[in-house]
Design a protein around this motif. Structure first.
Motif, short mmCIF file in Angstrom:
data_model
loop_
_atom_site.label_atom_id
_atom_site.label_comp_id
_atom_site.label_asym_id
_atom_site.label_seq_id
_atom_site.Cartn_x
_atom_site.Cartn_y
_atom_site.Cartn_z
N GLU A 537 63.83 47.91 -40.59
CA GLU A 537 63.39 48.55 -39.35
C GLU A 537 62.20 47.83 -38.73
OE1 GLU A 537 62.62 52.58 -40.39
OE2 GLU A 537 64.75 53.13 -40.57
N LEU A 538 61.19 47.50 -39.56
CA LEU A 538 60.00 46.85 -39.02
C LEU A 538 60.30 45.44 -38.53
CD1 LEU A 538 57.36 48.04 -41.65
CD2 LEU A 538 57.47 48.69 -39.25
N SER A 539 61.16 44.71 -39.27
CA SER A 539 61.52 43.35 -38.85
C SER A 539 62.25 43.37 -37.52
CB SER A 539 62.39 42.68 -39.91
OG SER A 539 61.69 42.54 -41.13
N GLN A 540 63.15 44.33 -37.36
CA GLN A 540 63.90 44.44 -36.10
C GLN A 540 63.00 44.81 -34.95
OE1 GLN A 540 66.92 47.19 -37.42
NE2 GLN A 540 68.38 45.56 -37.91
N ARG A 541 62.01 45.69 -35.21
CA ARG A 541 61.07 46.05 -34.15
C ARG A 541 60.24 44.86 -33.70
NH1 ARG A 541 58.74 51.92 -36.28
NH2 ARG A 541 60.72 53.06 -36.13
N LEU A 542 60.02 43.92 -34.62
CA LEU A 542 59.28 42.71 -34.27
C LEU A 542 60.17 41.64 -33.65
CD1 LEU A 542 56.94 42.42 -37.39
CD2 LEU A 542 56.24 42.94 -35.05
N GLY A 543 61.45 41.96 -33.48
CA GLY A 543 62.35 41.06 -32.78
C GLY A 543 63.13 40.11 -33.66
N PHE A 544 63.13 40.34 -34.97
CA PHE A 544 63.86 39.46 -35.88
C PHE A 544 65.26 40.00 -36.14
CE2 PHE A 544 59.39 38.78 -37.20
CZ PHE A 544 59.30 37.42 -36.97
N ARG A 545 66.20 39.09 -36.30
CA ARG A 545 67.52 39.43 -36.81
C ARG A 545 67.41 39.42 -38.33
NH1 ARG A 545 72.78 39.38 -34.85
NH2 ARG A 545 74.42 38.87 -36.39
N VAL A 546 68.03 40.37 -39.02
CA VAL A 546 67.83 40.53 -40.46
C VAL A 546 69.10 40.17 -41.22
CG1 VAL A 546 67.17 42.10 -42.31
CG2 VAL A 546 66.12 42.35 -40.05
#
Length: 593
Positions: A537-546
């Motif tokens: 969730e936090l990575s996606q909010r920062l704009g990263f694809r996971v």
């Protein structure tokens, strides 16, 4: 016999000095023969010799007019020269009370004159002598000439001994002398266990830093002090050698049992640290001692020194002051060295290296949208070598750049081949901090893709978290150059390094790959589920694809899909495949929603 015999103690010291010079029982040498011929011609006598006094014999290092190499020391005039350290002239042996029945007199020798061969330390090694078959006298001028010839012999002895065999700073025998002495030890098969001990006073990196800051004089002073401390602890009966810039070695005859050995060496290591740390200029020291057994009667030399050095480095790595040589540890280091050596050849031929590709699945569609290129090495003798073994080694050397260059070139060729087969897959390649430290890494990669006609958007570089924190500004500049060109950047092994999400938000990256250690047992690990869900969730909010790595079960796959993780990679979907197998796999595999 008419003169005072040397005391047992002084005679033992003299014999030790003689043996250390390594002259006894050595082949003829022109440098000594030249002096002997000169003596014979100068005195117009048939016999001249450089006679060395051993415990029970007179041995001739050089001789003129004599067939044999030695005579008994008993009742030999050269023995008297040695014991008195004085010149001796006997006009007629048959008239002399001590020598009228000597072997020399019985062989027809009537005249003898000898001058002592004396070392700087005052030890007499023997005599420079001339002999004749008729009685005669010598003048004071002739006696002076004989003394000069003896001095010439000793100058040659010192020159021969010092040349390449004595360390200029400590005055100790060096590594070349140790090699010869180890060779001699191999022939003494008396069953007594022996060991080679090697003390490293300061490690190479600290010594280099010290020299850069304080100069070589500080190190030389330390080595002289180390010589004093070790010599006092070992005693005069043990020969110490200076075998490296900060390394000393000695041969130990000790009872069996590693514990007794370690206790003695532990004390010496403590003494070294205490004495050297009190030097006027403080230098960070960490003396270590490595000990290697010497096989009695076996060939020794370079390998014995190597084993002792290996043990010393093992002590430094483990933080212990003393380490006994371990075959297992040695085999490990030898294998590491061999792998690095053989990797150079493998990179030249390219025949032992290959790439396999592990699919990455889009969790929203179940389709394979990319692959990670992974290197494999099939060694011609060792077989398959794990990347987990050779890659960490390579990354510490100058091979890191060439290896990554090989992987990139092979991956680009595969992209071109797949494009010709209408296979459209993105390919990711791992790069290390050593690669990013290369000033033109990013621009060179972009140029390679351009020349091959490959769209940068289908190429991805993976960088570990640990690489991101080293030389941060330069790394960010390289990654930004790649990203601006359309190449995707992935942060690999996310969660295992030192970076934080607040730090990551400033990085020029597109993807985070959650490390497999968080994913492998995801279905059973409730706390792990909470952590992974928040990371996604936090990575996606920062704009990263996971991307989740290490998916090994359908349950983990479904959990990640429910949490809207974008991609998954792992054995449950597919192991890494060679290109031909991957092409077959693509025709049959799709993971449903």
């Amino acid at each position: 016999m008419g003169y005072e015999m040397a005391s047992t103690q002084s005679e033992n010291a003299r014999l030790q000095a003689l043996k250390q010079l390594r002259l006894l029982d050595t082949p003829p040498a022109e440098s000594f023969d030249r002096i002997t011929r000169m003596a014979s011609q100068l005195f117009d006598l048939p016999v001249a010799a450089i006679s060395l006094t051993d415990s029970d014999r007179q041995w001739f290092k050089s001789r003129v007019g004599v067939e044999h190499w030695e005579i008994p020391r008993d009742r030999a005039p050269c023995g008297e020269v040695t014991d008195t350290t004085s010149s001796l002239m006997i006009p007629d042996l048959l008239e002399h009370p001590c020598y009228r029945n000597s072997p020399l007199a019985q062989s027809g020798i009537r005249f003898y004159a000898g001058a002592p061969l004396t070392t700087r330390e005052g030890f007499c090694l023997g005599a420079m002598c001339v002999l004749g078959t008729e009685p005669r006298q010598i003048s004071g001028q002739e006696q002076g000439a004989l003394t000069d010839l003896a001095a010439m012999v000793m100058a040659q002895v010192e020159l021969q001994h010092a040349f390449g065999r004595v360390d200029a700073v400590t005055g100790l025998p060096n590594r070349h002398q140790l090699l010869e002495d180890l060779h001699d030890q191999a022939s003494e098969a008396d069953g007594q266990p022996r060991h080679l001990a090697l003390a490293e006073v300061i490690d190479a990196l600290k010594m280099s830093d010290t020299v850069r800051v304080l100069g070589i004089g500080i190190i030389e002073d330390l080595m002289r002090e180390a010589t004093r401390v070790i010599s006092i602890n070992l005693g005069i009966s043990t020969q110490l050698y200076h075998v490296g810039s900060a390394q000393f070695a000695w041969i130990v005859q000790a009872p069996r049992g590693e514990s007794k050995l370690e206790d003695g060496f532990q004390h010496l290591s403590e003494q070294l640290l205490r004495h050297l740390s009190s030097a006027p200029v403080r230098v960070s020291l960490n003396p270590v001692i490595g000990v290697a057994p010497l096989g009695v009667g076996q060939s020794l030399g370079e390998d014995a020194i190597r084993m002792a050095h290996n043990a010393a480095q093992e002590a430094r790595l483990t933080g212990h002051p003393v380490s006994i040589y371990s075959v297992a540890a040695d085999d490990h280091h030898r294998r590491r060295f061999r792998l690095l050596s053989d990797m150079r050849a493998a990179l030249i031929t390219g025949q032992e290296l290959s790439l396999v590709y592990q699919p990455r699945i889009d969790l929203s569609t179940g389709a394979c949208i990319g692959v990670e290129a992974l290197i494999r090495w099939k060694h011609p003798e060792l077989g398959a070598v794990s990347p987990g073994e050779f890659i960490p080694l390579v990354e510490q050397t100058d091979l890191a750049g060439p290896l990554t260059a090989w992987v990139i070139a092979a991956a680009i060729r595969q992209i071109v081949a797949w494009r010709a087969m209408a296979i459209d897959l993105a390919v990711s390649v791992n790069v290390s901090v050593a690669n990013l430290d290369q000033p033109h890494f990013a621009t060179d990669l972009i140029d390679q893709l351009r020349k091959a006609g490959v769209n940068p958007s289908v190429f991805e570089v993976e960088v570990t978290e640990s690489a991101l924190i080293k030389n941060r500004s330069h790394v960010e500049e390289q990654l930004r150059t790649l990203q601006n060109a359309g190449i995707r950047v992935a942060i690999d092994d996310f969660g295992t390094g030192y970076s934080s999400l607040s730090y990551l938000r400033h990085l020029p990256a597109n993807i985070v790959k959650i490390d497999q250690s968080f994913i492998r047992n995801l279905a059973e690990d409730l706390k792990g589920q909470t952590l992974v869900q928040h990371l996604i969730e936090l990575s996606q909010r920062l704009g990263f694809r996971v991307v989740a790595e290490g998916v090994e079960s359908k349950e983990a796959y479904e959990i990640l899909r429910c949490w809207r993780c974008e991609e998954a990679q792992g054995y449950w979907m597919s192991r890494p495949l060679v290109p031909a197998d991957l092409q077959s796999w693509l025709e049959t595999k799709i993971f449903g929603i």
